[in-house]
Design a protein around this motif. Structure first.
Motif, mmCIF file in Angstrom:
data_model
loop_
_atom_site.group_PDB
_atom_site.id
_atom_site.type_symbol
_atom_site.label_atom_id
_atom_site.label_comp_id
_atom_site.label_asym_id
_atom_site.label_seq_id
_atom_site.Cartn_x
_atom_site.Cartn_y
_atom_site.Cartn_z
ATOM 1 N N HIS A 1 0.900 -1.194 0.022
ATOM 2 C CA HIS A 1 -0.005 0.030 0.203
ATOM 3 C C HIS A 1 0.777 1.137 0.024
ATOM 4 N N TRP A 2 1.994 1.432 1.041
ATOM 5 C CA TRP A 2 2.601 2.570 1.060
ATOM 6 C C TRP A 2 3.614 2.708 -0.048
ATOM 7 N N ALA A 3 4.243 1.617 -0.660
ATOM 8 C CA ALA A 3 5.081 1.496 -1.758
ATOM 9 C C ALA A 3 4.202 2.275 -2.915
ATOM 10 N N THR A 4 2.957 1.722 -2.907
ATOM 11 C CA THR A 4 2.016 2.171 -4.233
ATOM 12 C C THR A 4 1.859 3.849 -4.113
ATOM 13 N N VAL A 5 1.687 4.172 -2.761
ATOM 14 C CA VAL A 5 1.636 5.658 -2.474
ATOM 15 C C VAL A 5 2.720 6.369 -2.954
ATOM 16 N N MET A 6 3.744 5.897 -2.657
ATOM 17 C CA MET A 6 5.150 6.586 -2.867
ATOM 18 C C MET A 6 5.438 6.618 -4.453
ATOM 19 N N LEU A 7 5.343 5.522 -4.934
ATOM 20 C CA LEU A 7 5.377 5.368 -6.470
ATOM 21 C C LEU A 7 4.506 6.564 -7.102
ATOM 22 N N ILE A 8 3.304 6.618 -6.627
ATOM 23 C CA ILE A 8 2.383 7.396 -7.363
ATOM 24 C C ILE A 8 2.832 8.985 -7.259
ATOM 25 N N LEU A 9 3.532 9.464 -5.930
ATOM 26 C CA LEU A 9 3.866 10.667 -5.699
ATOM 27 C C LEU A 9 5.079 10.715 -6.573
ATOM 28 N N LEU A 10 5.865 9.862 -6.623
ATOM 29 C CA LEU A 10 7.093 9.996 -7.472
ATOM 30 C C LEU A 10 6.928 10.091 -9.041
ATOM 31 N N GLN A 11 5.711 9.197 -9.534
ATOM 32 C CA GLN A 11 5.026 9.519 -11.053
ATOM 33 C C GLN A 11 4.720 10.956 -11.393
ATOM 34 N N TYR A 12 3.751 11.463 -10.099
ATOM 35 C CA TYR A 12 3.601 12.866 -10.412
ATOM 36 C C TYR A 12 4.503 13.790 -10.514
ATOM 37 N N GLY A 13 5.565 13.567 -9.626
ATOM 38 C CA GLY A 13 6.774 14.448 -9.526
ATOM 39 C C GLY A 13 7.476 14.279 -11.134
ATOM 40 N N LEU A 14 7.854 13.309 -11.366
ATOM 41 C CA LEU A 14 8.324 12.881 -12.733
ATOM 42 C C LEU A 14 7.616 13.361 -13.963
ATOM 43 N N SER A 15 6.240 13.414 -14.015
ATOM 44 C CA SER A 15 5.246 13.957 -14.806
ATOM 45 C C SER A 15 5.535 15.388 -15.036
ATOM 46 N N ARG A 16 5.595 16.198 -13.802
ATOM 47 C CA ARG A 16 5.726 17.463 -13.895
ATOM 48 C C ARG A 16 6.913 18.200 -14.400
ATOM 49 N N LEU A 17 8.128 17.247 -14.111
ATOM 50 C CA LEU A 17 9.540 17.600 -14.631
ATOM 51 C C LEU A 17 9.529 17.444 -16.139
ATOM 52 N N MET A 18 8.853 16.125 -16.577
ATOM 53 C CA MET A 18 8.821 15.853 -18.045
ATOM 54 C C MET A 18 8.130 17.046 -18.751
ATOM 55 N N GLY A 19 7.211 17.637 -18.432
ATOM 56 C CA GLY A 19 6.508 18.676 -18.973
ATOM 57 C C GLY A 19 7.372 19.993 -18.991
ATOM 58 N N ASP A 20 8.534 20.170 -18.347
ATOM 59 C CA ASP A 20 9.328 21.312 -18.460
ATOM 60 C C ASP A 20 10.083 21.324 -19.783
ATOM 61 N N GLU A 21 9.703 22.073 -20.713
ATOM 62 C CA GLU A 21 10.445 22.185 -22.034
ATOM 63 C C GLU A 21 11.561 23.094 -22.116
ATOM 64 N N THR A 22 11.975 23.719 -20.923
ATOM 65 C CA THR A 22 13.201 24.147 -20.777
ATOM 66 C C THR A 22 14.452 23.474 -20.591
ATOM 67 N N ARG A 23 14.242 22.180 -20.319
ATOM 68 C CA ARG A 23 14.978 21.219 -20.011
ATOM 69 C C ARG A 23 15.637 20.804 -21.303
ATOM 70 N N ASP A 24 16.709 20.291 -21.396
ATOM 71 C CA ASP A 24 17.287 19.720 -22.497
ATOM 72 C C ASP A 24 16.900 18.442 -23.013
ATOM 73 N N LEU A 25 17.165 18.091 -24.155
ATOM 74 C CA LEU A 25 16.384 16.835 -24.723
ATOM 75 C C LEU A 25 16.887 15.543 -23.910
ATOM 76 N N LEU A 26 18.210 15.536 -23.557
ATOM 77 C CA LEU A 26 18.865 14.350 -23.003
ATOM 78 C C LEU A 26 18.253 14.063 -21.593
ATOM 79 N N SER A 27 17.929 15.038 -20.679
ATOM 80 C CA SER A 27 17.426 15.053 -19.510
ATOM 81 C C SER A 27 15.751 14.681 -19.509
ATOM 82 N N ARG A 28 15.261 15.179 -20.743
ATOM 83 C CA ARG A 28 13.821 15.012 -20.791
ATOM 84 C C ARG A 28 13.637 13.586 -21.041
ATOM 85 N N PHE A 29 14.509 12.941 -22.039
ATOM 86 C CA PHE A 29 14.543 11.480 -22.562
ATOM 87 C C PHE A 29 14.538 10.698 -21.185
ATOM 88 N N ALA A 30 15.526 11.094 -20.408
ATOM 89 C CA ALA A 30 15.720 10.174 -19.023
ATOM 90 C C ALA A 30 14.614 10.221 -18.410
#
Length: 180
Positions: free
Chosen positions: A14-43
């Motif tokens: 349960h708590w691993a699921t919660v933590m992964l959801i929060l991580l996924q949300y954070g990653l999705s916010r960073l992925m949308g940042d178009e000021t990042r270079d392509l290599l870091s967005r790919f990662a």
């Protein structure tokens, strides 16, 4: 006599699921940042896809384990509350299963084909090729499913806090490690 708490493995999942959801949300916010270079967005996209597939496996494992392990004794509550709780939890499970599927199909149908590299260890084959209509549909579905899951998660957490601090019926301790 039935335990008053969930099995430690179910609590961990349960708590691993919660933590992964929060991580996924954070990653999705960073992925949308178009000021990042392509290599870091790919990662970031690769991390998001890898954790999404991991989350799908974790949820499937959680559903299996939940069927196999004993459940705690129910906390007394009105039938309508039990029905709402079951509906919210069922909706959460559906979203947790559908989100990785929609995300994976979106990646597979993307106009620009980028392999899905599971934590850089191996490539996960895409079941379909580029298809703009499927890509657009999965993009909308993925966003809508996240919004629905977030709303259900807030209801779920709010109800847990209500039981903890207002009703004081011990419901929340059932999903925590240690004695009830």
């Amino acid at each position: 006599m039935r335990s008053r708490t969930w099995h430690p493995l179910i609590i961990l999942l349960h708590w691993a699921t919660v933590m992964l959801i929060l991580l996924q949300y954070g990653l999705s916010r960073l992925m949308g940042d178009e000021t990042r270079d392509l290599l870091s967005r790919f990662a970031l996209y690769q991390w998001h896809k890898s954790f999404g597939l991991t989350l799908a496996g974790l949820v499937l494992l959680r559903l299996i384990v939940r069927r196999l392990l004993p459940t705690p004794a129910p906390v007394p509550m009105p039938r309508w509350q039990r029905a709402v709780a079951a509906t919210v939890q069922g909706g959460l499970y559906l979203c947790l299963l559908a989100l990785p599927v929609s995300g994976f199909l979106m990646a597979a149908a993307a106009p620009i084909q980028i392999p899905t590299l599971f934590f850089g260890l191996f490539s996960v084959p895409h079941p379909i090729g580029p298809d703009q209509a499927i890509y657009d549909a999965m993009l909308r579905a993925h966003a809508a499913l996240f919004d629905i899951m977030a709303a259900l998660a807030f209801i779920h957490a709010g109800a847990a806090l209500l039981h903890q601090f207002v009703l004081r019926d011990g419901l929340m301790q059932r999903m925590w490690f240690g004695r009830s």
